[in-house]
Design a protein around this motif. Sequence first.
Motif, PDB file in Angstrom:
ATOM      1  N   LYS A   1       0.744  -1.178   0.029  1.00  0.00           N
ATOM      2  CA  LYS A   1      -0.031   0.041  -0.018  1.00  0.00           C
ATOM      3  C   LYS A   1       0.893   1.378   0.106  1.00  0.00           C
ATOM      4  N   VAL A   2       1.906   1.263  -0.642  1.00  0.00           N
ATOM      5  CA  VAL A   2       2.961   2.523  -0.822  1.00  0.00           C
ATOM      6  C   VAL A   2       2.260   3.137  -1.902  1.00  0.00           C
ATOM      7  N   LYS A   3       2.174   4.416  -1.908  1.00  0.00           N
ATOM      8  CA  LYS A   3       1.414   5.337  -2.858  1.00  0.00           C
ATOM      9  C   LYS A   3       2.443   5.184  -4.237  1.00  0.00           C
ATOM     10  N   PRO A   4       1.566   5.250  -5.269  1.00  0.00           N
ATOM     11  CA  PRO A   4       2.288   4.940  -6.375  1.00  0.00           C
ATOM     12  C   PRO A   4       3.356   5.785  -7.024  1.00  0.00           C
ATOM     13  N   ILE A   5       3.506   7.024  -6.686  1.00  0.00           N
ATOM     14  CA  ILE A   5       4.454   7.967  -7.164  1.00  0.00           C
ATOM     15  C   ILE A   5       5.957   7.706  -6.297  1.00  0.00           C
ATOM     16  N   PRO A   6       5.606   7.595  -4.963  1.00  0.00           N
ATOM     17  CA  PRO A   6       7.017   7.095  -4.013  1.00  0.00           C
ATOM     18  C   PRO A   6       7.348   5.777  -4.477  1.00  0.00           C
ATOM     19  N   ALA A   7       6.788   5.033  -4.899  1.00  0.00           N
ATOM     20  CA  ALA A   7       6.932   3.503  -5.207  1.00  0.00           C
ATOM     21  C   ALA A   7       7.717   3.559  -6.339  1.00  0.00           C
ATOM     22  N   VAL A   8       7.229   4.324  -7.540  1.00  0.00           N
ATOM     23  CA  VAL A   8       7.906   4.436  -8.718  1.00  0.00           C
ATOM     24  C   VAL A   8       9.396   5.312  -8.613  1.00  0.00           C
ATOM     25  N   ILE A   9       9.331   6.168  -7.750  1.00  0.00           N
ATOM     26  CA  ILE A   9      10.627   6.824  -7.555  1.00  0.00           C
ATOM     27  C   ILE A   9      11.583   6.056  -6.790  1.00  0.00           C
ATOM     28  N   THR A  10      11.206   5.263  -5.637  1.00  0.00           N
ATOM     29  CA  THR A  10      11.978   4.198  -5.113  1.00  0.00           C
ATOM     30  C   THR A  10      12.627   3.484  -5.856  1.00  0.00           C
ATOM     31  N   CYS A  11      11.576   2.683  -6.825  1.00  0.00           N
ATOM     32  CA  CYS A  11      12.106   1.748  -7.613  1.00  0.00           C
ATOM     33  C   CYS A  11      13.267   2.182  -8.624  1.00  0.00           C
ATOM     34  N   ALA A  12      13.104   3.369  -9.126  1.00  0.00           N
ATOM     35  CA  ALA A  12      14.024   3.998 -10.035  1.00  0.00           C
ATOM     36  C   ALA A  12      15.119   4.252  -9.411  1.00  0.00           C
ATOM     37  N   VAL A  13      15.268   5.001  -8.307  1.00  0.00           N
ATOM     38  CA  VAL A  13      16.526   5.131  -7.608  1.00  0.00           C
ATOM     39  C   VAL A  13      17.180   3.893  -7.179  1.00  0.00           C
ATOM     40  N   ILE A  14      16.624   2.879  -6.711  1.00  0.00           N
ATOM     41  CA  ILE A  14      17.357   1.598  -6.342  1.00  0.00           C
ATOM     42  C   ILE A  14      18.017   1.234  -7.700  1.00  0.00           C
ATOM     43  N   MET A  15      17.341   0.967  -8.822  1.00  0.00           N
ATOM     44  CA  MET A  15      17.744   0.346 -10.013  1.00  0.00           C
ATOM     45  C   MET A  15      18.930   1.337 -10.566  1.00  0.00           C
ATOM     46  N   ILE A  16      18.687   2.459 -10.524  1.00  0.00           N
ATOM     47  CA  ILE A  16      19.824   3.478 -10.977  1.00  0.00           C
ATOM     48  C   ILE A  16      21.291   3.251  -9.979  1.00  0.00           C
ATOM     49  N   VAL A  17      21.003   3.181  -8.700  1.00  0.00           N
ATOM     50  CA  VAL A  17      22.083   3.023  -7.899  1.00  0.00           C
ATOM     51  C   VAL A  17      22.710   1.655  -8.214  1.00  0.00           C
ATOM     52  N   THR A  18      21.892   0.461  -8.599  1.00  0.00           N
ATOM     53  CA  THR A  18      22.402  -0.815  -8.533  1.00  0.00           C
ATOM     54  C   THR A  18      22.965  -0.769  -9.692  1.00  0.00           C
ATOM     55  N   TYR A  19      22.573  -0.240 -11.101  1.00  0.00           N
ATOM     56  CA  TYR A  19      23.327  -0.176 -12.060  1.00  0.00           C
ATOM     57  C   TYR A  19      24.565   0.476 -12.167  1.00  0.00           C
ATOM     58  N   LEU A  20      24.478   1.628 -11.495  1.00  0.00           N
ATOM     59  CA  LEU A  20      26.001   2.270 -11.380  1.00  0.00           C
ATOM     60  C   LEU A  20      27.146   1.703 -10.569  1.00  0.00           C
ATOM     61  N   VAL A  21      26.714   1.144  -9.333  1.00  0.00           N
ATOM     62  CA  VAL A  21      27.528   0.401  -8.649  1.00  0.00           C
ATOM     63  C   VAL A  21      27.890  -0.953  -9.130  1.00  0.00           C
ATOM     64  N   PHE A  22      26.949  -1.563  -9.573  1.00  0.00           N
ATOM     65  CA  PHE A  22      27.367  -3.131  -9.853  1.00  0.00           C
ATOM     66  C   PHE A  22      27.753  -3.372 -11.243  1.00  0.00           C
ATOM     67  N   SER A  23      27.033  -2.545 -12.182  1.00  0.00           N
ATOM     68  CA  SER A  23      27.340  -2.755 -13.557  1.00  0.00           C
ATOM     69  C   SER A  23      28.642  -1.838 -14.079  1.00  0.00           C
ATOM     70  N   LEU A  24      28.655  -0.702 -13.539  1.00  0.00           N
ATOM     71  CA  LEU A  24      29.684   0.558 -14.202  1.00  0.00           C
ATOM     72  C   LEU A  24      30.717   0.293 -13.234  1.00  0.00           C
ATOM     73  N   PHE A  25      30.571   0.385 -12.005  1.00  0.00           N
ATOM     74  CA  PHE A  25      31.687   0.540 -10.888  1.00  0.00           C
ATOM     75  C   PHE A  25      32.413  -0.830 -10.660  1.00  0.00           C
ATOM     76  N   LEU A  26      31.578  -1.717 -10.379  1.00  0.00           N
ATOM     77  CA  LEU A  26      32.216  -2.905  -9.818  1.00  0.00           C
ATOM     78  C   LEU A  26      32.380  -4.093 -11.169  1.00  0.00           C
TER      79      LEU A  26
END
Length: 149
Positions: free
Chosen positions: A113-138
């Motif tokens: 029951k997380v509101k849609p906009i915070p859910a999408v923002i959270t998902c986007a931030v987690i995926m961007i950080v994951t991509y930057l850290v694991f795919s680009l940096f490590l």
Amino acid sequence: MKESDLCVVAVVYGVATWFLVMTLQLPPQAQSYPLILLTALYVCNTLLLGKQLYSFFHHRLVLNDFRKIFASFVPGQFFGVIAGCLIYMAVVNYLGYYISSILYLLLAQFFLKVKPIPAVITCAVIMIVTYLVFSLFLHVPLPVGVFFE
């Protein structure tokens, strides 16, 4: 001192030790980063244990706070998220890490029951950080899925 904190400390020590055993099976050059994280986890957990022991010796009181913690426990949400985790682990090798993670994060948040906009923002931030850290940096290879190989 709270009984729930003691349970958390015990579980964290158990999980950290499990990861330590798995980390020590990695090649030596791949052990440094996980060992740094595990060391930080052990230190923080030991500090929490020390705080609880200090509280106990200062007040000579152990609080049973489980009833208060679980007063608003919603079994449907808990078991729904656990089922989502199991489904996620089953499909990550077929859909790939990024697609299955986006689907899981969005569905789990909407289920909780997380509101849609915070859910999408959270998902986007987690995926961007994951991509930057694991795919680009490590340069960690993440599953791409059998459909995208």
